[in-house]
Design an enzyme around this catalytic site. Structure first.
Site, short mmCIF file in Angstrom:
data_model
loop_
_atom_site.label_atom_id
_atom_site.label_comp_id
_atom_site.label_asym_id
_atom_site.label_seq_id
_atom_site.Cartn_x
_atom_site.Cartn_y
_atom_site.Cartn_z
N GLU A 193 1.13 33.87 23.65
CA GLU A 193 0.78 33.78 25.14
C GLU A 193 1.57 33.47 26.25
OE1 GLU A 193 -4.36 35.09 24.60
OE2 GLU A 193 -2.82 32.22 24.67
C1 NGO Z 1 -5.69 32.65 21.21
C2 NGO Z 1 -5.46 31.73 22.27
C3 NGO Z 1 -5.74 30.31 22.40
C4 NGO Z 1 -6.90 30.70 22.43
C5 NGO Z 1 -7.59 31.23 21.70
C6 NGO Z 1 -9.61 31.69 21.74
C7 NGO Z 1 -4.18 32.31 20.44
C8 NGO Z 1 -3.12 31.77 19.55
N1 NGO Z 1 -3.48 32.16 21.73
O1 NGO Z 1 -5.01 32.18 19.31
O2 NGO Z 1 -5.42 30.13 23.64
O3 NGO Z 1 -7.95 29.29 22.72
O4 NGO Z 1 -6.97 32.55 20.86
O5 NGO Z 1 -10.03 32.32 20.30
#
Ligand code: NGO
Length: 537
Positions: free
Chosen positions: A343
């Site tokens: 992200e």
């Molecule tokens: C995503 C995000 C995290 C969140 C999570 C919550 C990943 C790899 N990045 O997973 O920052 O905490 O979802 O479910």
């Protein structure tokens, strides 16, 4: 307790019969509380273990642990430690002395190191009238064999006070080696901080199911959780809060070493993660120079993602990364260092690629292998790197294809599909904790898939294993961890350990149900999924 008793097959009106049975049940219940409990002496069937063993051949008389039982072990430090661990589990509930000895003798419980077809983690368990022998080539195999032995004993063995027994172990032979070398669980200690004691408690639970990797998500927007001497404000300031605005916390180097030591004593390797270049608000807030505009943002206690980025063009960013990775690698005996990479919505694609090109060699320079979330495959994964796939059924075909292509080119995969094994997903819409962005994930859904053919176009040989992440935006203490992990975590452990041929929901749910009384004995408050036929107690 038998509910159907021949004596009641009479002409008595139905209501009277019912009352009679109720009285019988009540009487038996009272008896159970009294001096001589009617404990059944039937051993648990040899294969009723999670994760399912590769093979279980029942046969012959059971062994019975008694006050005469001793634990004999080869004279190796690690084997003695495994024996001590076993004794610590068995002594409180059996009340027996269970001396650990390294000299000869016959019978009893024996932990034996010997060459054989066991690999580094496999074992063989032989049980018969004379005793139980666990044989393995390496201490890790003995440890996993001990977990199997635990589950073959009545659930009351897990209690901390003396129980009446008896303590039978079914006769026969279990032969067992894992399907995958990487069987992980992740704990996000950034969104909420968890103490060393809380992490140890989770480690003990993971070890019961032969999980061998503990991934600690040590940094994120909401908190930096590991002391770094060359950048002290990361922990003291960047670690001073958490989601919701609590006081957060961080691990001193001594704390972290203690977690690593404890994990190793349970045959888990610690995989530390510093999430970069996004998910870095805690670091950016601690040091203004890490920001492209030189201005430190405020600490963050919300739950949004994708708004922060290290400054890719600045040299100081790489001085920072080098220091952090050097200090963390020096603290970590394990093979891996996880650099996040998910992200990075506030980093341009070109910057992301440039950043990963500079950072991955730093991990190698300090002797570690890179793991990154699967977005790393959008850059150029280093040779030997592993990508952790966290997509879902409706992740775009393009994104899946990119990961599959990297896998064909040699990048190993750790599978953590969010709509299967993210332990922070709600079970149902009524689950009081967790999130639902990846959907609702009941127990069956988290178990019923095959890592071997999960990602189309990725060769089965690229799959190194599975990992169940537990993100903690809504999770604040051990009770929360346990409610979300149990009963899904054992299913993930089974996907990682057991041969594909043993997979099957109907058999699994019966084995899983048998774990319920163990969790109760251990004080684990789990989600009583209606999909699982829990025994009525
Ligand atoms: C995503 C995000 C995290 C969140 C999570 C919550 C990943 C790899 N990045 O997973 O920052 O905490 O979802 O479910």
């Amino acid at each position: 307790m038998r509910r159907h008793n021949g004596r009641h097959h009479s002409t008595t009106p139905r209501i009277t019969r019912l009352l009679g049975s109720l009285l019988l049940v009540a009487a038996a219940g009272a008896f159970a509380v009294g001096a001589a409990p009617p404990v059944q002496d039937t051993a648990i069937p040899l294969g009723r273990v999670v994760p399912a063993p590769a093979s279980a051949e029942p046969g012959g008389a059971p062994y019975r642990i008694t006050h005469d039982t001793g634990i004999r072990v080869d004279d190796s430090r690690e084997a003695r430690q495994v024996a001590g661990y076993l004794a610590d589990i068995l002594r409180p509930s059996t009340g027996y002395r269970l001396p650990v000895t390294t000299h000869g003798g016959t019978g009893g419980i024996r932990l034996r190191l010997a060459e054989g077809p066991y690999g580094t983690e496999g074992y063989r368990l032989d049980s018969g009238h004379q005793g139980v022998t666990i044989t393995a080539a390496r201490p890790a195999g003995l440890f996993h064999g001990v977990q199997t032995l635990r589950q073959l004993l009545p659930a009351a063995v897990e209690k901390k006070s003396v129980q009446p027994g008896p303590w039978p172990v079914a006769g026969g032979t279990v032969r067992d080696t894992p399907r995958y070398p990487y069987r992980g669980a992740m704990l996000d200690v950034s969104r909420h901080f968890f103490t060393v004691a809380q992490v140890k408690r989770y480690i003990d639970q993971l070890a019961m199911y032969k999980i061998n990797e503990l991934h600690l998500h040590l940094s994120d927007d909401q908190g930096w959780r590991i002391a770094i001497d060359s950048w002290p404000r990361l922990a003291t300031y960047g670690g001073s809060t958490q989601v919701g605005g609590g006081t957060g916390g961080h691990y001193t180097k001594a704390d972290y070493r203690e977690i690593v030591r404890y994990a190793a004593s349970r045959y888990l390797e610690v995989v530390p993660e510093i999430d970069m270049p996004g998910h870095t608000d805690a670091a950016l807030a601690s040091y203004a120079e890490l920001n492209c505009d030189g201005v430190a943002p405020p600490l963050y206690t919300g739950t949004d993602v994708g708004f922060s980025s290290l400054c890719v063009p600045k040299q100081v960013t790489y001085d920072f990364v080098d220091d952090v990775i050097r200090e963390l690698a020096a603290l970590t005996p394990g093979r891996y260092l996880h650099i996040g990479g998910d992200e990075a919505h506030s980093t341009s694609h070109a910057d992301y690629v440039a950043f990963m090109d500079r950072v991955q060699p730093v991990v190698a320079k300090y002797g570690k292998t890179v793991i990154g979330w699967h977005q790393l495959t959008g850059a150029t994964p280093a040779k030997g790197a592993l990508a952790q796939y966290w997509g879902l059924d409706d992740t775009s075909a393009e994104e899946k294809a990119q990961v599959a292509k990297a896998a064909r080119n040699g990048t190993g995969l750790i599978l953590s599909p969010a709509d299967r094994i993210y332990l922070d997903m709600k079970y149902t819409e009524d689950t009081p904790l967790g999130q639902d962005w990846a959907g609702l994930v009941e127990v069956r859904r988290s178990y019923d898939w095959d890592p071997g053919d999960y990602l189309a176009g990725a060769p089965a040989s690229a799959v190194r294993g599975v990992e169940a992440p537990l993100w903690t935006e809504t999770i604040t203490d051990s009770a929360d961890i346990e409610y979300m992990a149990f009963p899904r975590l054992p299913g993930v452990a089974e996907l990682g350990w057991s041969p594909a041929a043993t997979h099957g929901w109907d058999a699994y749910k019966a084995r899983l149900a048998a774990q319920g009384p163990r969790w109760e004995a251990l004080g684990i408050k789990y989600y009583k999924s209606p999909q699982v036929p829990w025994p009525t107690s």
